[in-house]
Design a protein around this motif. Structure first.
Motif, PDB file in Angstrom:
ATOM      1  N   ASN A 134      -6.988 -46.400 -26.610  1.00 49.85           N
ATOM      2  CA  ASN A 134      -6.320 -46.964 -25.431  1.00 49.85           C
ATOM      3  C   ASN A 134      -5.309 -48.036 -25.812  1.00 49.85           C
ATOM      4  N   PRO A 135      -4.190 -48.139 -25.086  1.00 46.54           N
ATOM      5  CA  PRO A 135      -3.276 -49.271 -25.284  1.00 46.54           C
ATOM      6  C   PRO A 135      -3.978 -50.578 -24.913  1.00 46.54           C
ATOM      7  N   GLU A 136      -3.621 -51.630 -25.596  1.00 45.21           N
ATOM      8  CA  GLU A 136      -4.212 -52.943 -25.330  1.00 45.21           C
ATOM      9  C   GLU A 136      -3.770 -53.464 -23.968  1.00 45.21           C
ATOM     10  N   SER A 137      -4.742 -54.000 -23.203  1.00 42.56           N
ATOM     11  CA  SER A 137      -4.423 -54.688 -21.950  1.00 42.56           C
ATOM     12  C   SER A 137      -4.876 -56.135 -22.077  1.00 42.56           C
ATOM     13  N   THR A 138      -4.414 -56.982 -21.188  1.00 43.24           N
ATOM     14  CA  THR A 138      -4.754 -58.398 -21.256  1.00 43.24           C
ATOM     15  C   THR A 138      -5.356 -58.872 -19.933  1.00 43.24           C
ATOM     16  N   TYR A 139      -6.103 -59.947 -20.024  1.00 48.18           N
ATOM     17  CA  TYR A 139      -6.657 -60.609 -18.846  1.00 48.18           C
ATOM     18  C   TYR A 139      -7.074 -62.017 -19.258  1.00 48.18           C
TER      19      TYR A 139
ATOM     20  N   PHE B 270      -8.363 -56.374 -23.698  1.00 49.33           N
ATOM     21  CA  PHE B 270      -9.383 -55.427 -23.262  1.00 49.33           C
ATOM     22  C   PHE B 270      -8.841 -54.016 -23.427  1.00 49.33           C
ATOM     23  N   TRP B 271      -9.654 -53.155 -24.032  1.00 52.74           N
ATOM     24  CA  TRP B 271      -9.242 -51.778 -24.280  1.00 52.74           C
ATOM     25  C   TRP B 271     -10.055 -50.771 -23.449  1.00 52.74           C
TER      26      TRP B 271
ATOM     27  N   LYS C  69      -6.377 -61.514 -13.632  1.00 50.01           N
ATOM     28  CA  LYS C  69      -5.063 -61.010 -14.020  1.00 50.01           C
ATOM     29  C   LYS C  69      -5.144 -59.855 -15.029  1.00 50.01           C
ATOM     30  N   PHE C  70      -5.952 -58.853 -14.725  1.00 53.34           N
ATOM     31  CA  PHE C  70      -6.031 -57.667 -15.577  1.00 53.34           C
ATOM     32  C   PHE C  70      -4.718 -56.881 -15.494  1.00 53.34           C
ATOM     33  N   THR C  71      -4.134 -56.605 -16.647  1.00 49.39           N
ATOM     34  CA  THR C  71      -2.926 -55.776 -16.637  1.00 49.39           C
ATOM     35  C   THR C  71      -3.258 -54.293 -16.496  1.00 49.39           C
TER      36      THR C  71
END
Length: 413
Positions: free
Chosen positions: A180-185, A169-170, A219-221
Motif C-alpha cells: 500500500n502507498p504510505e498515508s499519514t495521520y 499508516f499503511w 487527519k487521515f489522508t
C-alpha cells in the motif's frame, strides 16, 4: 512507544574517551598532576602550605569551565550510590532520533534506588522520566520503572506516558504494509500500564496487571485504510501474569532467564470497543556471559489478539526494541511473533558495541500464518554506560527495504 523515545547527550559521547581526565588538572608551571579536591584540613598547621593549597584550589576552580563540569558529572555517573542516597538520579539532555519521530531534542532523568538500603543482596530498583519533542511535531512525556521491595519478593513494573505524533499508516496486514502507498495521520495516545508481582517460590512470580489506553487518530489522508473502524478508541484491561525471572539486573542483564506469560481482558463496558477483547503476550529471554565483556542475549516475543481488535490495539512491528529499523506500525495485524539474537561486547571502559540478527512475522490468526511473510532484521550498535549497568545506545537497524538509526536508553531487551 517508551523504548523508541530516544534521549542522548551528544556531548557525552564526544567526551567519553577523556572522562578520566576529569579527576585531575595540570597546573601551569608545574610538572605534576594535582587533584583539585585538596583536603585543606591536613595543612592547618602550616599557614604557607595552606595558603598555597587554597590558591591552587581557587585557580583550579576558576579554570573549571562548563565542559569540564560536564565531563566530571558524567565521569562519575556510573558509580553506585544507592546505599548513600534515597535515589541516585542522573540527568541528560540533547538530540534524539528514531525512525518514527525523526530528529528531536529530549530530557531524561534516570534513577536507581533501594527501597531498603540495608539490603545489599537485592538489585536496585530503577526509574526513568523523559520529555521529548521532534521537528516533525512529535512530543511525549512519561515515566517508567521497576520497584523491588521486600528483599525482591515483591515488585511493581509501571509505564505512564502521553504522546502526540504525526504518524504513517499503511493499513492492516502484511500485504498492506508491503504494497500500500504510505498515508499519514496524527495520533494522540495516553497509556497507563502497571503490574504487581509476588514471588511464590525461588524465581517464580505471579501477579496482576492493569492497563488503560486512549488513542485518537486525526487527519487521515487515507481513511479507507481503517476498514470502517472508528478514529478514537478507549480500552481498560485487567489480567494476570506469570513470570520466571533469574536475571541479575532488569534494565541490562548479564546472565539469567526471563519467561513471561500475560493474559489481559478488555471488558466492553470499560471502553468504547464494540466487543470485549483479550490479548495474550509471551516473552522468553536468555542471557549468557561468553567471555570477558561478552554477553549473548536472545529474545522471543509473541502477541495474540482476539478477533475484532481495533486498529490502535493491534500488534505493531518495529520500533526501538524489536525489529529495529522498521517503522513502528508499518506491518500491523492481530498477531505477531519476533525473534532476535544479540552479541554485546564491552570494548573499553564504559564503551561497548553490539551486533544482532532476527526475524518477525505479522498475521491475522495462527491458522493463517504464512512463512513467506517472515521479515529479516539485523544491525549494529554502540553503547555507553550512562549509569551503573544502564546504557545509552545508538543502533542502526536494517530489514527488507528499510533501515534506520535509533538513540535510546537501556538495552532493547
Amino acid at each position: 512507544m517508551l523504548a523508541r523515545i530516544a534521549v542522548l547527550l551528544l556531548a557525552v559521547l564526544c567526551t567519553v574517551a577523556t572522562v578520566r581526565s576529569a579527576e585531575c588538572f595540570h597546573l601551569p608551571g608545574c610538572d605534576t598532576l594535582l587533584y583539585a579536591d585538596i583536603p585543606a584540613a591536613e595543612y592547618a598547621g602550616n599557614s604557607t602550605v595552606a595558603a598555597v593549597s587554597s590558591n591552587t584550589v581557587d585557580t583550579v576552580k576558576k579554570r573549571d569551565g562548563f565542559v569540564r563540569r560536564i565531563i566530571r558529572y558524567f565521569g562519575s555517573s556510573n558509580v553506585d550510590r544507592t546505599f548513600e542516597k534515597k535515589i541516585d538520579f542522573s540527568f541528560a539532555g540533547g538530540p534524539s532520533f528514531s525512525k518514527n519521530t525523526s530528529l528531536g531534542i529530549g530530557l531524561l532523568a534516570a534513577g536507581l534506588y533501594r527501597v531498603d538500603r540495608t539490603d545489599s543482596v537485592t538489585v536496585p530498583s530503577d526509574v526513568s522520566l523523559f520529555v521529548n519533542a521532534s521537528i516533525t511535531g512529535f512530543y511525549a512525556v512519561g515515566v517508567s520503572g521497576n520497584t523491588l521491595f521486600d528483599r525482591g519478593n515483591q515488585r511493581v513494573v509501571y509505564t505512564l506516558m502521553f504522546s502526540s505524533a504525526p504518524s504513517s499508516f499503511w493499513g492492516i496486514g502484511y500485504d498492506a504494509g508491503r504494497y500500500n502507498p504510505e498515508s499519514t495521520y496524527s495520533e494522540k495516545r495516553y497509556t497507563i500500564e502497571a503490574s504487581y508481582l509476588h514471588r511464590i517460590i525461588s524465581k517464580l512470580y505471579v501477579g496482576g496487571v492493569f492497563s488503560f489506553d486512549y488513542v485518537r487518530g486525526l487527519k487521515f489522508t487515507q481513511p479507507a485504510y481503517l476498514n470502517g473502524e472508528k478514529e478514537r478508541y478507549t480500552a481498560t484491561g485487567i489480567g494476570a501474569v506469570v513470570e520466571f525471572d533469574s536475571r541479575d539486573f532488569i534494565p541490562n542483564p548479564y546472565r539469567g532467564v526471563y519467561v513471561s506469560l500475560k493474559e489481559q481482558f478488555f471488558p466492553k463496558g470499560l471502553g468504547n470497543c464494540e466487543r470485549s477483547l483479550w490479548r495474550t503476550t509471551f516473552t522468553a529471554d536468555y542471557y549468557q556471559r561468553l567471555w570477558k565483556g561478552g554477553i549473548l542475549a536472545s529474545d522471543l516475543h509473541a502477541i495474540f489478539n482476539s478477533e475484532g481488535t481495533p486498529w490502535p490495539m493491534l500488534a505493531r512491528m518495529g520500533g526501538s526494541q524489536r525489529m529495529r529499523g522498521y517503522y513502528l506500525g508499518r506491518y500491523t495485524d492481530n498477531d505477531m511473533i519476533t525473534f532476535q539474537v544479540e552479541l554485546r561486547q564491552r570494548i573499553w571502559r564504559r564503551i561497548g558495541c553490539t551486533v544482532w540478527g532476527g526475524a518477525g512475522n505479522v498475521f491475522p490468526s495462527i491458522d493463517r500464518f504464512d512463512w513467506s511473510h517472515t521479515l529479516p532484521n539485523y544491525g549494529v550498535g554502540l553503547r555507553w554506560e550512562f549509569k551503573k549497568q544502564v546504557n545509552v545506545r545508538m543502533d542502526y537497524g536494517m530489514g527488507k527495504n528499510t533501515s534506520g538509526f535509533m538513540l535510546s536508553i537501556n538495552e532493547a531487551f
